[in-house]
Design an enzyme around this catalytic site. Structure first.
Site, short mmCIF file in Angstrom:
data_model
loop_
_atom_site.label_atom_id
_atom_site.label_comp_id
_atom_site.label_asym_id
_atom_site.label_seq_id
_atom_site.Cartn_x
_atom_site.Cartn_y
_atom_site.Cartn_z
N SER A 1 1.52 -9.80 -1.08
CA SER A 1 1.18 -8.38 -0.89
C SER A 1 1.58 -7.84 0.49
O SER A 1 1.82 -6.65 0.63
CB SER A 1 -0.32 -8.17 -1.12
OG SER A 1 -1.08 -9.01 -0.27
N LYS B 1 0.81 -1.22 0.00
CA LYS B 1 0.00 0.00 0.00
C LYS B 1 0.85 1.28 0.00
O LYS B 1 0.45 2.30 -0.54
CB LYS B 1 -0.95 0.02 1.20
CG LYS B 1 -2.10 -0.94 1.03
CD LYS B 1 -3.25 -0.58 1.94
CE LYS B 1 -4.47 -1.42 1.64
NZ LYS B 1 -4.28 -2.85 2.00
N GLU C 1 -9.74 7.16 4.06
CA GLU C 1 -10.65 6.23 4.72
C GLU C 1 -9.87 4.96 4.97
O GLU C 1 -8.89 4.67 4.29
CB GLU C 1 -11.85 5.93 3.81
CG GLU C 1 -11.65 4.79 2.80
CD GLU C 1 -10.61 5.06 1.72
OE1 GLU C 1 -10.35 6.23 1.43
OE2 GLU C 1 -10.06 4.07 1.19
C1 PLP Z 1 -5.12 -3.86 1.63
C2 PLP Z 1 -4.43 -5.13 1.35
C3 PLP Z 1 -4.81 -5.96 0.27
C4 PLP Z 1 -6.00 -5.67 -0.60
O1 PLP Z 1 -5.94 -4.49 -1.34
P1 PLP Z 1 -5.74 -4.45 -2.91
O2 PLP Z 1 -6.06 -3.05 -3.27
O3 PLP Z 1 -6.70 -5.43 -3.50
O4 PLP Z 1 -4.35 -4.83 -3.19
C5 PLP Z 1 -4.07 -7.10 0.03
N1 PLP Z 1 -3.02 -7.44 0.80
C6 PLP Z 1 -2.64 -6.69 1.85
C7 PLP Z 1 -1.47 -7.14 2.66
C8 PLP Z 1 -3.32 -5.51 2.16
O5 PLP Z 1 -2.93 -4.76 3.21
#
Ligand code: PLP
Length: 394
Positions: free
Chosen positions: A378, A90, A112
Site C-alpha cells: 500500500s 490514498k 480529517e
Molecule cells: C492509510 C494507509 C493505510 C490504511 O488505510 P486503508 O484505508 O485501510 O487502506 C495502509 N497503508 C498505507 C501506506 C497508508 O498510508
C-alpha cells in the site's frame, strides 16, 4: 450485483447505512443522489484516468518478487501502490473525490487526518486544483507527525488542531463533521478510507478499485490467468484492501486475506485488531464493527503503523468478515517490523509499516508451491524511517 456489493440503501449485509445528524442530511443526500451518475460519466472517467496516468503514475507495476517467492515457496507478486505519487494508494481516492467536488460546484475542501497521510494526499490535490484546504488533526498527532504537518503547510493547506478528547483521529473527525455542518453549501468533505456514512464507503471503494482492475489485466498478461489463489492486503479503515478485492468479490475461488494490526497482541488492550476484539456499533456515521467499551465509548487503538491505528473497519469489511468471504488475520507490531526488514533485504523495497502487516501474513497462510499470491504494497517506508531506527535490530 452480488451479495458483496452495496445495496440501494447503502448496506453490506447488516453493516453500513448513513447515521448522520439531521443537519448533515442534505449534504449526504446530495452526494448519495449524484455520485454514481457523476463518477460513471464518460467525461469524469476520462479526466480521472488521465490524471491517474500522468499525475499519479499509474498503472503501478505488478512485480514478481522472486526472492520472496523462494522464501515462502509460492509465486508471490507485489502490487506496487508504493510507487504512486505521494507514496501510497490514498491518492487514488483523493483525486477521485476532488474531481467529484468540483463537479458538485464546491469551492472549499476539508479533511480529517490521523498520521497525516490522508491530509497530505488531500493537500496535494487541493494544490493541483487550486482549492482552499483545511485539514483537521488531533493535537497529539500534530506533535508526533511533524514532517507530514509541514508537508501539508508547504502544499498550502491549513492544519487545524483538534483539542478535545484524546486529541487523535476520532477527535479530528468530529471537528471535520462540525465544520461541514457549518458550511453545508460550499464545502466538500474528503474522507480517507472506506468508512463514514453511505455513500462514502462505496464511493471510495470504486475509486480504489483501479487496483484490482489493473491486477486482473496484469496477471492475465503475466500468467495467462486473471485469478490468483490469494489476494492479501492490510486493513486500517480498509480502502487499499477494498480496492484490491473489488473486482474479485464474486470470484469465490480467490481467497481474500485482510490483515489487521495486532499491536502488542490482540488481548493486551494495545491493539487495532477490530474483527478480533470489536463489536457492532456506530462510528463516523456507519454501522460496523468497532472497538468500544460496554457502554459504547470508543477504545483508543494501538499500532506501530499510524495508518492502521483506527478503532473500526469499513462496513464492507465487517460484512466480508461476518459472511466468511474474507479471511481476517492480525500481525503484531514485531511481526510487521520483521516483515518490513525482510522485504528490504530480499527485494530492495522498504515497505510502509502498514503494508508490512500484509507481508507478515504470508507466514500464516497454508501456501503450496502451485499457489499464486498477490500482496498489495500500500505504501513506501520512507515515512516510517524514524520508527525503523528507534526499534533498531536490523
Ligand atoms: C492509510 C494507509 C493505510 C490504511 O488505510 P486503508 O484505508 O485501510 O487502506 C495502509 N497503508 C498505507 C501506506 C497508508 O498510508
Amino acid at each position: 450485483m452480488s451479495k458483496y456489493n452495496i445495496t440501494e440503501d447503502g448496506y453490506y449485509g447488516r453493516y453500513g447505512g448513513a447515521y448522520v445528524p439531521e443537519m448533515l442530511y442534505p449534504n449526504v443526500e446530495e452526494l448519495r443522489q449524484q455520485y454514481v451518475s457523476i463518477i460513471e460519466s464518460p467525461s469524469f472517467r476520462a479526466e480521472f484516468e488521465k490524471l491517474l496516468t500522468d499525475y499519479v503514475g499509474r498503472p503501478t507495476p505488478l512485480y514478481l518478487a522472486s526472492r520472496l517467492s523462494e522464501k515462502y515457496n509460492a509465486t508471490i507478486y507485489l502490487k506496487r501502490e508504493d510507487l504512486n505519487h505521494t507514496g501510497a494508494h490514498k491518492v487514488n481516492n483523493t483525486l477521485g473525490q476532488i474531481l467529484l467536488a468540483k463537479r458538485l460546484g464546491k469551492t472549499r475542501i476539508i479533511a480529517e487526518t490521523g498520521a497525516g497521510q490522508h491530509g497530505v494526499a488531500t493537500a496535494t490535490m487541493c494544490a493541483l486544483m487550486n482549492l482552499p484546504c483545511v485539514v483537521y488533526m488531533g493535537e497529539t498527532d500534530i506533535a508526533r507527525q511533524r514532517p507530514n504537518v509541514e508537508r501539508m503547510k508547504l502544499l498550502g493547506a491549513e492544519v487545524r488542531p483538534a483539542l478535545s478528547g484524546s486529541r487523535t483521529l476520532k477527535d479530528a473527525t468530529n471537528e471535520a463533521i462540525r465544520d461541514w455542518i457549518n458550511h453545508p453549501s460550499d464545502t466538500y468533505y474528503i474522507i480517507g478510507s472506506v468508512v463514514g456514512p453511505h455513500p462514502y464507503p462505496d464511493m471510495v471503494a470504486r475509486f480504489q478499485s483501479v487496483i484490482s482492475r489493473e491486477i486482473r489485466q496484469q496477471l492475465l498478461k503475466e500468467t495467462g490467468h486473471e485469478n490468483p489463489d490469494y489476494l492479501v492486503a492490510c486493513v486500517g479503515g480498509g480502502s487499499n484492501a477494498a480496492g484490491t478485492f473489488y473486482h474479485y468479490l464474486q470470484e469465490e475461488q480467490v481467497k481474500l486475506v485482510a490483515v489487521e494490526a495486532g499491536g502488542l497482541g490482540v488481548h493486551t488492550g494495545k491493539t487495532a485488531a477490530t474483527t478480533t476484539v470489536g463489536t457492532p456499533g456506530i462510528i463516523h456515521g456507519s454501522k460496523t464493527l468497532l472497538m468500544q467499551t460496554r457502554d459504547g465509548q470508543i477504545i483508543e487503538p494501538h499500532s506501530i503503523s499510524a495508518g492502521l491505528d483506527y478503532p473500526g473497519i469499513g462496513p464492507l469489511h465487517a460484512w466480508l468478515f461476518e459472511s466468511g468471504r474474507g479471511k481476517f488475520y492480525s500481525a503484531t507490531d514485531e511481526e510487521a517490523y520483521q516483515a518490513g526488514i525482510q522485504l528490504s533485504r530480499l527485494e530492495g523495497i522498504i515497505p510502509a509499516l502498514e503494508s508490512a502487516h500484509a507481508l507478515a501474513a504470508l507466514a500464516f497462510l497454508p501456501l503450496i508451491p502451485s499457489d499464486t499470491v498477490v500482496v498489495t504494497l500500500s505504501g513506501r517506508g520512507d515515512k516510517d524511517l524514524q520508527t525503523y531506527i528507534d526499534r533498531g535490530g536490523y
